[in-house]
Design an enzyme around this catalytic site. Sequence first.
Site, mmCIF file in Angstrom:
data_model
loop_
_atom_site.group_PDB
_atom_site.id
_atom_site.type_symbol
_atom_site.label_atom_id
_atom_site.label_comp_id
_atom_site.label_asym_id
_atom_site.label_seq_id
_atom_site.Cartn_x
_atom_site.Cartn_y
_atom_site.Cartn_z
ATOM 1 N N THR A 145 22.493 35.442 -16.798
ATOM 2 C CA THR A 145 23.787 36.008 -17.171
ATOM 3 C C THR A 145 23.642 37.451 -17.617
ATOM 4 O O THR A 145 24.591 38.238 -17.512
ATOM 5 C CB THR A 145 24.433 35.154 -18.273
ATOM 6 O OG1 THR A 145 24.441 33.785 -17.854
ATOM 7 C CG2 THR A 145 25.856 35.582 -18.569
ATOM 8 N N TYR A 201 12.668 27.247 -17.818
ATOM 9 C CA TYR A 201 14.037 27.366 -17.301
ATOM 10 C C TYR A 201 14.049 26.922 -15.846
ATOM 11 O O TYR A 201 13.521 27.621 -14.976
ATOM 12 C CB TYR A 201 14.493 28.819 -17.458
ATOM 13 C CG TYR A 201 15.848 29.179 -16.905
ATOM 14 C CD1 TYR A 201 16.794 28.229 -16.557
ATOM 15 C CD2 TYR A 201 16.194 30.523 -16.751
ATOM 16 C CE1 TYR A 201 18.035 28.585 -16.062
ATOM 17 C CE2 TYR A 201 17.435 30.896 -16.256
ATOM 18 C CZ TYR A 201 18.350 29.923 -15.910
ATOM 19 O OH TYR A 201 19.574 30.287 -15.416
ATOM 20 N N LYS A 238 15.240 24.566 -20.486
ATOM 21 C CA LYS A 238 16.643 24.715 -20.097
ATOM 22 C C LYS A 238 16.773 24.115 -18.705
ATOM 23 O O LYS A 238 16.245 24.663 -17.728
ATOM 24 C CB LYS A 238 17.050 26.191 -20.093
ATOM 25 C CG LYS A 238 18.461 26.437 -19.576
ATOM 26 C CD LYS A 238 18.745 27.934 -19.464
ATOM 27 C CE LYS A 238 20.137 28.174 -18.873
ATOM 28 N NZ LYS A 238 20.421 29.631 -18.717
ATOM 29 N N ILE A 291 22.429 26.382 -23.492
ATOM 30 C CA ILE A 291 22.365 27.827 -23.275
ATOM 31 C C ILE A 291 23.547 28.137 -22.371
ATOM 32 O O ILE A 291 23.531 27.849 -21.181
ATOM 33 C CB ILE A 291 21.010 28.243 -22.683
ATOM 34 C CG1 ILE A 291 19.896 27.891 -23.687
ATOM 35 C CG2 ILE A 291 20.997 29.743 -22.369
ATOM 36 C CD1 ILE A 291 18.487 28.166 -23.205
#
Length: 292
Positions: free
Chosen positions: A45, A133, A161, A203
């Site tokens: 992001t 992640y 994540k 997250i």
Amino acid sequence: MFHGSMVALVTPMHPDGALDWEGLRRLVDFHIENGTDAIVTVGTTGESPTLEVKEHIRVIREVVDQAQGRLPVIAGTGANSTREAEELTRAALEAGADACLLVVPYYNRPTQEGLYLHFKAIAEAVPIPQILYNVPTRTACDLLPETVARLADISNIVGIKEATEDIARGRQILELCGDKLDLYSGEDSAAMEYMLIGGRGTISVTANVAPKAVHEMCTVALQGNRKAAEAINTRLCPLYAALFSEVNPIPVKWALYEMGLIAQGIRLPLTVLSERYHELLRQALRQEQILQ
């Protein structure tokens, strides 16, 4: 180690693509004032693929300096080069980050053994808590639960994540890893269920624009209060959908611009949100009383 609503922070930019440092500091304060539990900076992001290395490191430093210990800062430091990921992770440690988020190497599509050795090398090289992640829709490479379990034996690999909507996979990771590793959702639409099965937080993209609501949802979900969590989650569903009307972070940056928090800047190859989605996103923001 970390829990609750962890915002996947955007990186504010001016219309010409230059980084907006004042806007970045303003966002940090906005999240502290609105209950966000941790900031995750320079991840997907945060447009990390289009940041120069020196910009990437400065963003981490600016966020850490502005946070002043008021909430944890987790820095995205993943790369598809193990050496580069080590360098970014070391820079994050030196900048004062509390932990790092390391994406699965993208494009070169390593084997599970390659993934294990990649993350092991970074963890052994840099003594900072590290969160794996997994986002196979972006990386074209899937970190399997069995490999996660092997990595959980490394003391400073503290979480993952998991950016899928697969609740069964979340359960499998928890069963294989026990208390050696924390599970975090990387999909807003699945975050509530992840926490209700034993995950420690999310997250979140949505937390950029609705930090109080996402924090409240996380709080009750972590308490095991399904009814209260579902009430908030159901209310947020239109916002989840609108924020992914185009690829992230295009819609969320436009939403923050509409809220008056950042300038309307994004770097190519990403572009400003298509006009046909403007009213959809405005309506979702109004429904949550973010816009009047």
